[in-house]
Motif scaffolding. Structure first.
Motif: not given
Lengths: 102, 102
Positions: A44-60
Motif C-alpha cells: 500500500l505504501a507504494v501503491f498509493d503514490p504510484e497510482t496518485n491516490i489523493g492527487k488524481d482521485f480518492k479511493y473508496r
C-alpha cells in the motif's frame, strides 16, 4: 522551451484514463481494498503514490464500496470484496490449477 | 526454547488461508494482473515478496487467467481483467461518486 519534464516518466496515461471512469475507480478501489484487507502495508505504501491516490482521485473504503456496489446484505466479512464480486460474477472457474483432492 | 521468530510478524495467516483456496488464488492473480496491466512496477516489486509469490503460490498470468475464467471471447485488451469480471458480475453500480455530467 526544452524544459524536459523528468517527471513525465511517472505519468501513467493508461491508468489516468482508466481512473477517469466510474468503473475504473471502482476496480482500483477494489484492488486497494484487497491490499487493505490483507494488511499488505508495504504494498500500500507504494501503491498509493504510484497510482496518485489523493492527487488524481480518492479511493473508496470498504464500507463505501459495499454501499456503492449494493453488496450490503451479501458481504462476507472474512473475504475481500473482490471475492464477493467473483462470486456474483457469471465467470465460472473452468479449470483448477491444482485439483488437490483430499 | 525462547527462540523468538522475528520473521513471524511477516506471516500473514489470513492471506495464507485465502491463497490456499482456488478462488483466493484467482482473486490474488487478478489483483496482480491489474498491477501488471498498468505497469505498476514499484508496487509489484513490493507486492510479490509481501504476498510470498513463488513461495506460497504462483500467480497466473493474464493469458492463463483468461483461460481459467473462460473469458477468451469476451476479453477487452484495453482493460484489466478485473474490469471484465465487474462487467460480468451481477453487481450494479448504484451510486456514482462523481456524476460529472459533460
Amino acid at each position: 522551451g526544452e524544459n524536459v519534464k523528468t517527471k513525465s516518466k511517472l505519468v501513467n496515461q493508461n491508468l489516468i484514463d482508466f481512473l477517469s471512469t466510474t468503473n475504473g475507480r471502482l476496480v482500483a478501489s477494489l484492488v486497494r481494498e484487497f491490499l487493505e484487507f490483507f494488511d499488505l502495508d508495504f504494498t500500500l505504501a507504494v501503491f498509493d503514490p504510484e497510482t496518485n491516490i489523493g492527487k488524481d482521485f480518492k479511493y473508496r473504503e470498504r464500507s463505501k464500496l459495499i454501499d456503492a456496489l449494493g453488496l450490503t446484505e451479501l458481504t462476507d466479512k472474512k473475504s475481500p470484496l473482490l471475492s464477493e464480486i467473483m462470486r456474483l460474477s457469471k465467470v465460472s472457474v473452468l479449470k483448477s490449477e491444482s485439483p488437490t483432492p483430499t
